[in-house]
Design an enzyme around this catalytic site. Structure first.
Site, PDB file in Angstrom:
ATOM      1  N   GLU A 156      -4.873  -8.647  -0.730  1.00 57.63           N
ATOM      2  CA  GLU A 156      -5.711  -8.315   0.434  1.00 57.63           C
ATOM      3  C   GLU A 156      -7.138  -8.155  -0.056  1.00 57.63           C
ATOM      4  O   GLU A 156      -7.420  -7.334  -0.930  1.00 57.63           O
ATOM      5  CB  GLU A 156      -5.248  -7.027   1.132  1.00 57.63           C
ATOM      6  N   GLU A 200       0.829  -1.214   0.000  1.00 53.62           N
ATOM      7  CA  GLU A 200       0.000   0.000   0.000  1.00 53.62           C
ATOM      8  C   GLU A 200       0.861   1.260   0.000  1.00 53.62           C
ATOM      9  O   GLU A 200       0.758   2.117   0.881  1.00 53.62           O
ATOM     10  CB  GLU A 200      -0.964  -0.016   1.189  1.00 53.62           C
TER      11      GLU A 200
END
Length: 544
Positions: free
Chosen positions: A348, A192
């Protein structure tokens, strides 16, 4: 409370029988292989995911092997976990691997600043994780610290894991109890980077990522790349021959770039453009990650228990958005990579709900219902339909966190509905997708309209044809008249997962409230009729 229509679905008035819907499996055709890594897991140092969930310590009274709890290992072995992503997540970009090696009593204690400032004892480190992966029969997907770490630190970590003696770090690993080099199948280049790993723009991330892709080496002899023939490369370049890449070791480590946040296309576009124009001598990637969660109507606060039909329908509607997101990023990747060398890795995903009352909110501990198992099956079907581009996913997370497979409390353990879905889907690992066509009705609630049924079919490695049928409708059963082109199917045998209500959960007191039960169907009047209960997932093997 669930709506009365859901709680008392069997009390609806009887109606005249109607002809069943039709379903055809095209066994005479085939699609992509459903990579077994699509059924991967994710274990972050977050809440009780590692400590108490996987690791209890060697001195614990809870049965364990070298500190890793045996009940969890046995449960995970049963679903044939192909790959585990570790140590994060946001935690990875503040993780320094040296804190977690060597004698436990000499390891550094730190604070997990991402997740509730919890104390991180580092007793579960590199060697413990690799031991855990070996115990459950899984490959390793390691996410290196790109956010606060250095290229040198990341390369030292890979050298510790994969180098051979007399390399100093190989000797250090041997001294810590593991002489043979570890195998690292996947290497994540940050997490991220648009958020907790940075934040960076896509252009900034590509600049930062390239040295990690180039200088972080896997030295395991079984995974090392072939020697480069520079003379042959020069000859090809001089003749104008296009250079698609260097020779690859089929067992080599695969590098995964930190990619987009949900449907935002900016990272995908910039990374793929850089990949297309790269020199493969200097850097390369094998995949781009994608993160997308299902939040429901109230992000971080969607009820995990005691919810009504509106909440149920909203979660499933958002789950279906994964199809559009994958199609969006796949189209961008196709512009630069029509041969699909670079995988889309959904590392994810899952249903992110309201934390369980009485727990630390940032430990992300939530209950799992039948609804969440249905959502998991829908996602797995979406990934299978896109298996030509999607070649690994990692549900968040494995134990005690978010959409977990397993929940523990001290010595107690319970399997969630999502766990049962993963066990039912084992035959789809490395199976070959088969086209399936079917006509079905719609499930409608207010402004929400969903297909009543979602289905995939595949030819397993055992040569058998497997079919998954998800009945999204919480109130009505569905009958299918099934047929198989290329096979005369007369019997379907498998399991169905359902319960009285969509908000039914498994608890330590009632661990089998949502559990699969055997099901079988036989041909009648020349057709195989499959009966799907309301709010259910059915997986069957078709037999001649």
């Amino acid at each position: 409370m669930a709506s009365s229509a859901m709680a008392h679905a069997q009390t609806t008035p009887s109606v005249a029988p109607v002809a069943p819907d039709t379903l055809t499996v095209h066994a005479d055709q085939h699609g992509a292989v459903i990579n077994r890594d699509i059924f991967g897991q994710f274990a972050e140092h977050l809440g009780r995911g590692i400590y108490g969930g996987v690791w209890v310590g060697k001195e614990s009274k809870i049965p364990n092997v070298r500190g890793i709890r045996s009940d969890v290992v046995n449960a995970l072995r049963a679903i044939k976990v192909p790959v585990v992503r570790w140590p994060g997540g946001c935690f990875a970009d503040e993780y320094h691997w040296r804190n977690g090696i060597g004698p436990a009593n000499k390891r550094v204690t730190t604070v997990n600043t991402n997740w509730a400032n919890a104390v991180e004892p580092n007793t579960f480190g590199t060697d413990e994780f690799m031991d855990f992966a070996a115990q459950i029969g899984s490959e390793a997907y390691l996410s290196v610290n790109v956010g606060s770490g250095t290229v040198e630190e990341a390369n030292d970590w890979l050298e510790y894991m994969t180098a051979m003696a007399p390399a100093t770090r190989a000797l250090e690993r041997t001294a810590n109890g593991h002489k043979a080099p570890y195998k690292v199948k996947y290497l994540g280049l940050g997490n991220e980077m648009w958020g907790c790993g940075g934040p960076y723009t896509a252009e900034e991330y590509v600049t930062k990522m390239k040295p990690f892709a180039h200088f972080v080496h896997n030295q395991n002899p079984e995974q090392a790349p072939p020697k480069i023939d520079f003379a042959a490369i020069a000859k090809d370049l001089m003749s104008g021959k296009p250079m698609d890449g260097l020779p690859r070791n089929p067992n080599g480590m695969l590098r995964i770039a930190a990619g987009p946040n949900s449907a935002d296309p900016s990272y995908t576009e910039v990374i793929m453009k850089a990949w297309k124009s790269k020199s493969p001598i200097y850097w390369d990637i094998d995949g781009i990650s994608l993160h997308q969660y299902t939040w429901g109507s109230m992000p971080f606060n969607e009820p995990a228990t005691g919810f009504g039909e509106q909440n149920y329908a909203m979660v499933l509607k958002q789950t279906m958005a994964m199809e559009r997101t994958i199609a969006l990023h796949s189209a961008t990747m196709d512009k630069y990579d029509p041969k699909k060398h670079v995988a889309l890795v959904v590392d994810e995903w899952g249903v992110w709900l309201k934390p369980t009352t009485g727990t630390e909110p940032l430990f992300l501990q939530q209950q799992q219902s039948l609804r969440d198992g249905i959502a998991a099956a829908m996602n797995l079907n979406i990934f299978a339909r896109h298996a030509d581009r999607v070649r690994m996913t990692n549900i968040a997370q494995m134990v005690n966190v978010l959409q977990a497979m397993i929940q523990t409390d001290g010595s107690k353990m319970v399997l969630t509905p999502t766990y049962h879905i993963y066990k039912m889907y084992v035959p789809f690992q490395d199976a070959t997708l088969l086209p399936v066509s079917y006509n079905t009705g719609e499930y409608k609630l207010g402004t929400i309209t969903l297909p009543q049924v979602d289905a995939i079919a595949a030819r397993g490695r055992d040569g058998k044809i497997w079919l998954s049928l998800v009945n999204l409708d919480p109130n009505n059963a569905v009958d299918f008249a099934g047929g198989v082109q290329g096979l005369s199917a007369t019997t379907a045998v498998g399991e169905v997962l359902t319960a009285e209500r969509v908000d039914t959960v498994n608890s330590f007191d009632k661990p089998a409230a949502v559990a699969p039960r055997p099901v079988s169907f036989k041909a009648s009047t020349g057709s195989l009729v499959l009966k799907l209960p309301p709010r259910s997932v059915t997986v069957v093997r078709l037999e001649p």
